[in-house]
Motif scaffolding. Structure first.
Motif, PDB file in Angstrom:
ATOM      1  N   TYR A 135       0.840  -1.199   0.000  1.00  0.00           N
ATOM      2  CA  TYR A 135       0.000   0.000   0.000  1.00  0.00           C
ATOM      3  C   TYR A 135       0.874   1.247   0.000  1.00  0.00           C
ATOM      4  N   GLU A 136       0.248   2.350  -0.379  1.00  0.00           N
ATOM      5  CA  GLU A 136       0.931   3.641  -0.363  1.00  0.00           C
ATOM      6  C   GLU A 136       0.465   4.403   0.871  1.00  0.00           C
TER       7      GLU A 136
ATOM      8  N   ALA B 287       0.812   7.340   1.812  1.00  0.00           N
ATOM      9  CA  ALA B 287       0.290   8.687   1.557  1.00  0.00           C
ATOM     10  C   ALA B 287      -1.200   8.663   1.242  1.00  0.00           C
ATOM     11  N   LYS B 288      -1.677   7.550   0.736  1.00  0.00           N
ATOM     12  CA  LYS B 288      -3.098   7.440   0.378  1.00  0.00           C
ATOM     13  C   LYS B 288      -3.929   6.881   1.539  1.00  0.00           C
ATOM     14  N   GLY B 289      -3.273   6.663   2.676  1.00  0.00           N
ATOM     15  CA  GLY B 289      -3.919   5.983   3.780  1.00  0.00           C
ATOM     16  C   GLY B 289      -5.215   6.612   4.244  1.00  0.00           C
ATOM     17  N   SER B 290      -6.276   5.837   4.220  1.00  0.00           N
ATOM     18  CA  SER B 290      -7.578   6.232   4.761  1.00  0.00           C
ATOM     19  C   SER B 290      -8.296   4.946   5.142  1.00  0.00           C
TER      20      SER B 290
ATOM     21  N   TYR C 134      -9.412   3.219   1.991  1.00  0.00           N
ATOM     22  CA  TYR C 134      -8.294   2.721   1.195  1.00  0.00           C
ATOM     23  C   TYR C 134      -7.765   1.414   1.782  1.00  0.00           C
TER      24      TYR C 134
ATOM     25  N   LYS D 104      -8.195  -2.599   0.401  1.00  0.00           N
ATOM     26  CA  LYS D 104      -7.012  -3.437   0.199  1.00  0.00           C
ATOM     27  C   LYS D 104      -7.163  -4.775   0.938  1.00  0.00           C
TER      28      LYS D 104
END
Length: 303
Positions: A98-99, A101-104, A107, A111
């Motif tokens: 996972y990235e 920075a895109k963590g939510s 998100y 995943k």
């Protein structure tokens, strides 16, 4: 320090989680059976609770050994996390890229749900084990419940094992967690060892180290149960100190007075006195009840 003196090959009462010294009492076996049954059911959660030091970790390790080979396990040992941190940790444990920075929440959830579906597609079961689960915040538990929503017609794609202290039971009684509580398919509260199990526990650990349970006198074994309350971790601490003290006194066995002195060093004289007093009170109550029953039986015989 005392190993050679007592003819021991190793420290039998180390509190390190050495699997060689694993003792599965009937209570631990029953707890394991409940968890194993729960994971085979269609629900999403199973729960194991017990006081500190009763052997919950022992049961969880045995559970890991018995899981089928087609099982991927995510283990969380420090649950003092936010919902976002928990999901990220689950991704780490399941090897999900996972990235950050895109963590939510969405998100990470997407995943994880994709990973669960992929695992199911290739015949892999996914199990999440959370230790010290009494520290989970209600919103984190709710997030876990949402993850278990992914299911086939027959079963949930994520099975969650919650392991914690008795406070976990109280936590799950909260109104906002009633949906999660209804999904627990098996639960077991692990009680301390009884007097006979304490003797077997001490004997088992000594035998693994090439020792003999008779190093401890019968009176000492009874005192071990009374003062430790049957808690395995406390038993280890008390027996280790008692063997050390017996060695310094060059005593071939651990007599009750030596054990009590060791217990006072570990727990304090006030705690030891209180627990011995509680044992004496329990014995007196038992004798009183027995005398009443015998008196009733004898009286009935003459009617």
């Amino acid at each position: 320090m005392y190993l050679n003196y007592f003819g021991l090959s190793d420290n039998p009462f180390s509190i390190a989680p050495n699997p060689d010294y694993l003792y599965m009492s009937p209570r631990h076996k029953e707890a394991l059976a409940h968890l194993t049954f729960g994971l085979r059911e269609s629900g999403g959660f199973v729960m194991l609770t017990g006081e500190v030091g009763t052997g919950k970790t022992t049961v969880s390790r045995k559970l890991l050994q018995q899981l089928p080979d087609n099982t991927q396990v995510a283990m969380i040992l420090n649950p003092t996390l936010s919902a976002l941190e928990l999901l990220a940790t689950i991704c780490d444990e399941l090897g999900i890229d996972y990235e950050a920075a895109k963590g939510s929440l969405k998100y990470f959830s997407d995943k994880i749900l994709k990973k669960l579906a992929d695992n199911h597609q290739i015949g892999v079961n996914t199990v999440l084990i959370i230790d010290e689960a009494q520290h989970l915040m209600p919103e984190v538990l709710e997030q876990l419940r949402l993850l278990t929503n992914l299911e086939t017609n027959r079963e949930k794609l994520l099975k969650v094992v919650l392991i914690g202290q008795p406070e976990l039971q109280q936590l799950l009684k909260r109104n906002e967690l009633r949906q999660l509580a209804q999904r627990i398919t098996a639960r077991y509260h692990l009680l301390p060892l009884d007097a006979n199990e304490v003797k077997l526990y001490v004997g088992h650990r000594l035998s693994v180290a090439n020792g003999d349970v008779h190093i401890f006198s019968e009176g000492t074994l009874r005192a071990i149960h009374a003062i430790s309350g049957g808690i395995p971790r406390v038993i280890n601490l008390l027996c280790d100190r008692a063997l050390t003290l017996a060695f310094t006194k060059q005593s071939a066995t651990v007599k009750k007075p030596v054990f009590l002195a060791a217990a006072e060093q570990i727990l304090g004289a006030d705690v030891v006195a209180q627990r011995l007093q509680s044992q004496s009170r329990a014995i007196l109550i038992g004798l009183f009840v027995l005398s009443i029953a015998l008196g009733y039986g004898i009286g009935a015989a003459y009617v």
